[in-house]
Design a protein around this motif. Structure first.
Motif, mmCIF file in Angstrom:
data_model
loop_
_atom_site.group_PDB
_atom_site.id
_atom_site.type_symbol
_atom_site.label_atom_id
_atom_site.label_comp_id
_atom_site.label_asym_id
_atom_site.label_seq_id
_atom_site.Cartn_x
_atom_site.Cartn_y
_atom_site.Cartn_z
ATOM 1 N N TYR A 102 0.819 -1.213 0.000
ATOM 2 C CA TYR A 102 0.000 0.000 0.000
ATOM 3 C C TYR A 102 0.853 1.263 0.000
ATOM 4 C CZ TYR A 102 -3.651 -3.211 1.642
ATOM 5 O OH TYR A 102 -4.526 -4.247 1.759
ATOM 6 N N HIS A 103 0.271 2.343 -0.573
ATOM 7 C CA HIS A 103 0.821 3.689 -0.419
ATOM 8 C C HIS A 103 0.230 4.218 0.877
ATOM 9 C CE1 HIS A 103 2.595 4.079 -4.389
ATOM 10 N NE2 HIS A 103 1.472 3.654 -4.939
ATOM 11 N N ILE A 104 1.056 4.538 1.852
ATOM 12 C CA ILE A 104 0.578 5.032 3.147
ATOM 13 C C ILE A 104 0.321 6.535 3.018
ATOM 14 C CG2 ILE A 104 1.076 5.236 5.606
ATOM 15 C CD1 ILE A 104 0.857 2.319 4.569
ATOM 16 N N LEU A 105 -0.930 6.954 3.246
ATOM 17 C CA LEU A 105 -1.290 8.359 3.096
ATOM 18 C C LEU A 105 -1.305 9.107 4.422
ATOM 19 C CD1 LEU A 105 -4.207 7.813 0.560
ATOM 20 C CD2 LEU A 105 -1.838 8.377 0.062
ATOM 21 N N ILE A 160 -8.004 0.899 5.474
ATOM 22 C CA ILE A 160 -7.292 1.196 6.718
ATOM 23 C C ILE A 160 -6.555 -0.071 7.143
ATOM 24 C CG2 ILE A 160 -7.503 2.118 9.047
ATOM 25 C CD1 ILE A 160 -10.391 2.979 8.224
ATOM 26 N N VAL A 161 -5.237 0.035 7.277
ATOM 27 C CA VAL A 161 -4.427 -1.132 7.634
ATOM 28 C C VAL A 161 -3.644 -0.872 8.916
ATOM 29 C CG1 VAL A 161 -4.178 -2.014 5.284
ATOM 30 C CG2 VAL A 161 -2.544 -0.358 6.132
ATOM 31 N N PRO A 162 -3.466 -1.894 9.747
ATOM 32 C CA PRO A 162 -2.615 -1.730 10.932
ATOM 33 C C PRO A 162 -1.144 -1.831 10.532
ATOM 34 C CG PRO A 162 -3.549 -3.923 10.889
ATOM 35 C CD PRO A 162 -4.122 -3.199 9.716
ATOM 36 N N LEU A 163 -0.317 -0.950 11.072
ATOM 37 C CA LEU A 163 1.112 -0.958 10.747
ATOM 38 C C LEU A 163 1.966 -1.531 11.871
ATOM 39 C CD1 LEU A 163 1.568 2.554 9.097
ATOM 40 C CD2 LEU A 163 1.312 0.347 7.976
ATOM 41 N N ARG A 164 1.709 -1.086 13.114
ATOM 42 C CA ARG A 164 2.521 -1.527 14.248
ATOM 43 C C ARG A 164 1.639 -1.739 15.461
ATOM 44 N NH1 ARG A 164 6.638 2.090 16.413
ATOM 45 N NH2 ARG A 164 5.063 3.707 16.394
ATOM 46 N N LEU A 165 2.066 -2.656 16.311
ATOM 47 C CA LEU A 165 1.424 -2.903 17.595
ATOM 48 C C LEU A 165 2.509 -2.736 18.644
ATOM 49 C CD1 LEU A 165 -1.256 -3.887 18.871
ATOM 50 C CD2 LEU A 165 -0.442 -6.199 18.585
ATOM 51 N N TYR A 166 2.279 -1.870 19.640
ATOM 52 C CA TYR A 166 3.333 -1.570 20.598
ATOM 53 C C TYR A 166 2.742 -1.113 21.922
ATOM 54 C CZ TYR A 166 2.321 3.155 18.883
ATOM 55 O OH TYR A 166 1.686 4.307 18.513
ATOM 56 N N PHE A 167 3.603 -1.117 22.949
ATOM 57 C CA PHE A 167 3.243 -0.564 24.247
ATOM 58 C C PHE A 167 3.845 0.826 24.332
ATOM 59 C CE2 PHE A 167 2.721 -5.021 25.655
ATOM 60 C CZ PHE A 167 1.459 -4.892 26.219
ATOM 61 N N LEU A 168 3.049 1.812 24.717
ATOM 62 C CA LEU A 168 3.525 3.164 24.937
ATOM 63 C C LEU A 168 3.197 3.527 26.381
ATOM 64 C CD1 LEU A 168 4.776 5.691 23.603
ATOM 65 C CD2 LEU A 168 2.455 6.484 23.180
ATOM 66 N N ASP A 169 4.236 3.662 27.195
ATOM 67 C CA ASP A 169 4.079 3.933 28.627
ATOM 68 C C ASP A 169 3.145 2.917 29.290
ATOM 69 O OD1 ASP A 169 5.770 6.088 28.306
ATOM 70 O OD2 ASP A 169 4.142 7.529 28.056
ATOM 71 N N ALA A 186 -3.104 3.072 9.445
ATOM 72 C CA ALA A 186 -2.826 3.988 8.350
ATOM 73 C C ALA A 186 -3.953 3.959 7.330
ATOM 74 C CB ALA A 186 -1.521 3.609 7.673
ATOM 75 N N LEU A 187 -4.246 5.132 6.808
ATOM 76 C CA LEU A 187 -5.135 5.248 5.667
ATOM 77 C C LEU A 187 -4.260 4.969 4.460
ATOM 78 C CD1 LEU A 187 -7.993 6.044 4.771
ATOM 79 C CD2 LEU A 187 -7.154 8.367 4.496
ATOM 80 N N ALA A 188 -4.613 3.987 3.658
ATOM 81 C CA ALA A 188 -3.718 3.533 2.592
ATOM 82 C C ALA A 188 -4.479 3.298 1.297
ATOM 83 C CB ALA A 188 -3.040 2.238 3.026
ATOM 84 N N LYS A 189 -3.730 3.399 0.204
ATOM 85 C CA LYS A 189 -4.274 3.128 -1.123
ATOM 86 C C LYS A 189 -3.465 1.986 -1.709
ATOM 87 C CE LYS A 189 -5.677 5.710 -5.191
ATOM 88 N NZ LYS A 189 -7.058 6.087 -4.963
ATOM 89 N N GLY A 190 -4.127 0.980 -2.251
ATOM 90 C CA GLY A 190 -3.448 -0.197 -2.773
ATOM 91 C C GLY A 190 -2.508 0.122 -3.909
ATOM 92 N N LYS A 191 -1.334 -0.521 -3.912
ATOM 93 C CA LYS A 191 -0.366 -0.342 -4.992
ATOM 94 C C LYS A 191 -0.705 -1.278 -6.141
ATOM 95 C CE LYS A 191 3.817 0.982 -2.492
ATOM 96 N NZ LYS A 191 5.200 0.564 -2.175
ATOM 97 N N LYS A 192 -0.396 -0.833 -7.323
ATOM 98 C CA LYS A 192 -0.502 -1.693 -8.504
ATOM 99 C C LYS A 192 0.761 -2.557 -8.552
ATOM 100 C CE LYS A 192 -4.132 0.408 -10.441
ATOM 101 N NZ LYS A 192 -5.049 0.535 -9.350
ATOM 102 N N GLU A 193 0.740 -3.595 -9.376
ATOM 103 C CA GLU A 193 1.873 -4.515 -9.460
ATOM 104 C C GLU A 193 3.148 -3.796 -9.891
ATOM 105 O OE1 GLU A 193 3.498 -7.860 -8.445
ATOM 106 O OE2 GLU A 193 1.339 -7.654 -8.355
ATOM 107 N N TYR A 194 3.036 -2.875 -10.870
ATOM 108 C CA TYR A 194 4.237 -2.173 -11.327
ATOM 109 C C TYR A 194 4.772 -1.218 -10.253
ATOM 110 C CZ TYR A 194 0.896 1.554 -12.550
ATOM 111 O OH TYR A 194 -0.092 2.502 -12.524
ATOM 112 N N ASP A 195 3.902 -0.687 -9.388
ATOM 113 C CA ASP A 195 4.365 0.147 -8.278
ATOM 114 C C ASP A 195 5.200 -0.677 -7.314
ATOM 115 O OD1 ASP A 195 3.168 2.477 -9.155
ATOM 116 O OD2 ASP A 195 1.314 2.120 -8.029
#
Length: 158
Positions: free
Chosen positions: A20-23, A106-115, A123-132
Motif C-alpha cells: 500500500y501507499h501510506i497516506l 485502513i491497515v494496521p502498521l505496528r502494535l506496541y506498548f507506549l508507557d 494507516a489510511l492507505a491506497k493499494g499499490k498496482k503490481e508495477y508500483d
C-alpha cells in the motif's frame, strides 16, 4: 514497582508498506482483555492479516492474531476476535469518509506498548498496482547497491 515508560514494539506489518501507499497514520488505543495484554507482554502477535473497518461509528481491528495466553484458564480470549479501537470522533469520521470515496483502506502498521498501554498504529492507505510494487523493490535494491559500493570504496581509501 516502577512505572513502565517509553515504547516497546510488539509486532509490525512490513507487508502493508509493500502492498500500500501510506497516506496518513493514526495512533489508536485498543479495548483488550487481561489475557490479551499478558500475551502481548510476552511479545507475541501478528498483524499480517489484520484490517480495520468502521461500523456504527466505531473503529474495529479484525483478524489480527494475538495468541492465547499460555498460563490462561478457561477465561482465555479468541486469538482472532475483533477488537474495538479507541479514536477521536473526528478521526473516525474522517477515516469513514475517506474509505467511502473508494480505493482506500485502513491497515494496521505496528502494535506496541507506549508507557505501559497497548497501542496500534493504523494507516489510511491506497493499494499499490503490481508495477508500483516492482518499482519500489527496484528503488530499494538500487539504494542498497549504492550503499554497498560506497562502503567498499571507503574501505579501499583507508
Amino acid at each position: 514497582m516502577p512505572k513502565e515508560t517509553g515504547e516497546k514494539l510488539i509486532a509490525s506489518n512490513k507487508k502493508a508498506r509493500h502492498d500500500y501507499h501510506i497516506l496518513d497514520t493514526y495512533e489508536a488505543g485498543m479495548v483488550l482483555t487481561g489475557s490479551e495484554v499478558k500475551s502481548l507482554r510476552m511479545g507475541r502477535a501478528s498483524l499480517v492479516d489484520g484490517y480495520v473497518f468502521i461500523e456504527h461509528g466505531e473503529a474495529w481491528l479484525d483478524a489480527a492474531y494475538i495468541p492465547e495466553y499460555l498460563n490462561g484458564s478457561w477465561t482465555n480470549h479468541a486469538p482472532r476476535r475483533k477488537r474495538k479501537l479507541l479514536l477521536h470522533r473526528q478521526q473516525i469520521d474522517k477515516l469513514w469518509q475517506k474509505t467511502r470515496e473508494g480505493g482506500m483502506t485502513i491497515v494496521p502498521l505496528r502494535l506496541y506498548f507506549l508507557d505501559g498501554r497497548a497501542k496500534v498504529e493504523i494507516a489510511l492507505a491506497k493499494g499499490k498496482k503490481e508495477y508500483d510494487k516492482r518499482q519500489t523493490l527496484r528503488e530499494k535494491q538500487d539504494k542498497r547497491e549504492a550503499e554497498r559500493a560506497m562502503r567498499t570504496r571507503n574501505r579501499m581509501g583507508e
